[in-house]
Design a protein around this motif. Structure first.
Motif, mmCIF file in Angstrom:
data_model
loop_
_atom_site.group_PDB
_atom_site.id
_atom_site.type_symbol
_atom_site.label_atom_id
_atom_site.label_comp_id
_atom_site.label_asym_id
_atom_site.label_seq_id
_atom_site.Cartn_x
_atom_site.Cartn_y
_atom_site.Cartn_z
ATOM 1 N N GLU A 24 0.840 -1.184 0.000
ATOM 2 C CA GLU A 24 0.000 0.000 0.000
ATOM 3 C C GLU A 24 0.882 1.244 0.000
ATOM 4 O OE1 GLU A 24 -2.576 -0.149 3.313
ATOM 5 O OE2 GLU A 24 -3.831 -1.741 2.493
ATOM 6 N N PRO A 25 0.397 2.317 -0.628
ATOM 7 C CA PRO A 25 1.182 3.554 -0.624
ATOM 8 C C PRO A 25 1.492 3.995 0.805
ATOM 9 C CG PRO A 25 -0.687 3.700 -2.123
ATOM 10 C CD PRO A 25 -0.867 2.445 -1.331
ATOM 11 N N ARG A 26 2.718 4.425 1.027
ATOM 12 C CA ARG A 26 3.130 4.860 2.348
ATOM 13 C C ARG A 26 2.646 6.281 2.597
ATOM 14 N NH1 ARG A 26 7.436 7.632 4.583
ATOM 15 N NH2 ARG A 26 8.070 6.963 6.678
ATOM 16 N N TYR A 30 3.773 12.703 8.943
ATOM 17 C CA TYR A 30 3.261 14.042 9.249
ATOM 18 C C TYR A 30 1.740 14.068 9.145
ATOM 19 C CZ TYR A 30 2.182 19.013 8.451
ATOM 20 O OH TYR A 30 1.636 20.270 8.514
ATOM 21 N N TYR A 31 1.210 13.473 8.079
ATOM 22 C CA TYR A 31 -0.240 13.440 7.893
ATOM 23 C C TYR A 31 -0.906 12.393 8.784
ATOM 24 C CZ TYR A 31 0.081 16.700 4.036
ATOM 25 O OH TYR A 31 0.296 17.829 3.287
ATOM 26 N N GLN A 32 -0.208 11.312 9.040
ATOM 27 C CA GLN A 32 -0.754 10.316 9.960
ATOM 28 C C GLN A 32 -0.978 10.924 11.333
ATOM 29 O OE1 GLN A 32 2.163 7.115 9.615
ATOM 30 N NE2 GLN A 32 0.778 5.956 8.304
ATOM 31 N N ALA A 33 -0.023 11.746 11.770
ATOM 32 C CA ALA A 33 -0.164 12.418 13.063
ATOM 33 C C ALA A 33 -1.260 13.474 13.007
ATOM 34 C CB ALA A 33 1.161 13.047 13.475
ATOM 35 N N ASP A 49 -8.869 7.378 8.106
ATOM 36 C CA ASP A 49 -8.247 6.473 7.148
ATOM 37 C C ASP A 49 -7.980 7.270 5.876
ATOM 38 O OD1 ASP A 49 -7.403 4.523 5.439
ATOM 39 O OD2 ASP A 49 -9.147 3.215 5.675
ATOM 40 N N LEU A 50 -6.782 7.811 5.754
ATOM 41 C CA LEU A 50 -6.459 8.710 4.657
ATOM 42 C C LEU A 50 -6.441 8.017 3.299
ATOM 43 C CD1 LEU A 50 -3.695 10.899 6.326
ATOM 44 C CD2 LEU A 50 -6.057 11.551 5.796
#
Length: 211
Positions: A24-26, A30-33, A49-50
C-alpha cells in the motif's frame, strides 16, 4: 524410471507461480499524526483512514492569490476546497464535502456568528420531508456526540445579524470529503474542523463561491 519421473518434474515446474507482492502507498507520518486519534476531546475523535480521501483534500498550505484580507475564509464549493487566507499570497487549504441541497442555496459573504463544540443538531424541515424515515426521529434535535452529523465542531454563518442556516462542521462520513453529498452544509474531516475552529474567531468574514 527417469522417463516416468520426467513429466511430473516438468509439470511441477510449469505449474509453479509467484504470488505478486503488493504494498500500500506509504502515508507520510506528518499526515498520519495530523489525522490521528484525538483523546483530549469530550468524546474520542477516531483516526482518519487517509487511504479513502484523495491527498489533494488533506490539510495543507498552498499558494493562493486573492484580494481577500488575511483571516478571511473562502469556501470554493465547485472545487471542494475551503481556504483560510494567510499573508504573502498563501492560504491554509482544507478539503470539504458539499451538500446537494441546503448548501447550494447560499452564496456571497457572511460572518461567523456563532461557534459550538460538540454541537446539537436538528434536521431542517426540507430534510425531514425528503427523507422522513431517516430524519424524522430527530425532529426534536440530537445531542452532540460521535454519531451527531455535525461532528465535534460547528461554525454558524450569519448575514445581516440573521442565521443563514449555513454551517461549516465535522462529519460522521469523512470519506465523502471532496464529493457532493445528499444533505447538510459544508463538512470537513473532524480533525480539520477542530483545527479551523481554533484558528478563526466569531466575526470572521466568510466568502462562499458557488457554481
Amino acid at each position: 524410471m527417469f522417463m516416468i519421473g520426467l513429466p511430473a518434474v516438468t509439470l511441477a515446474a510449469c505449474s509453479s507461480t509467484r504470488t505478486p507482492v503488493t504494498t500500500e502507498p506509504r502515508i507520510d507520518p506528518y499526515y498520519q499524526a495530523m489525522y490521528g486519534t484525538m483523546t483530549n476531546e469530550k468524546f474520542v475523535v477516531q483516526a482518519m483512514d487517509l487511504r479513502r480521501v484523495d491527498p489533494q483534500f488533506w490539510r495543507q498550505e498552498v499558494p493562493y492569490v486573492t484580494s481577500e484580507r488575511p483571516g478571511t475564509l473562502v469556501v470554493d464549493t465547485p472545487n471542494h476546497f475551503l481556504y483560510l487566507v494567510m499573508e504573502g499570497g498563501r492560504a491554509l487549504r482544507y478539503g470539504v464535502g458539499v451538500g446537494k441541497s441546503e448548501a447550494l442555496v447560499f452564496r456571497g459573504t457572511a460572518t461567523i456568528g456563532r461557534k459550538a463544540e460538540w454541537p446539537r443538531w436538528t434536521p431542517t424541515q426540507s430534510m425531514i420531508k425528503r427523507e422522513p424515515e431517516r430524519y424524522g426521529p430527530y425532529a426534536g434535535g440530537m445531542e452532540g456526540g460521535p454519531t451527531n452529523p455535525l461532528g465535534p465542531r460547528a461554525l454558524y454563518l450569519y448575514k445581516d445579524g440573521r442565521d443563514t442556516l449555513f454551517r461549516l462542521h465535522g462529519t460522521t462520513e469523512p470519506y465523502t470529503i471532496g464529493t457532493n453529498v445528499s444533505s447538510g452544509c459544508i463538512r470537513l474531516m473532524n480533525q480539520d474542523i477542530i483545527d479551523l475552529y481554533g484558528r478563526v474567531p466569531t466575526g470572521t468574514r466568510v466568502v462562499v463561491i458557488n457554481a
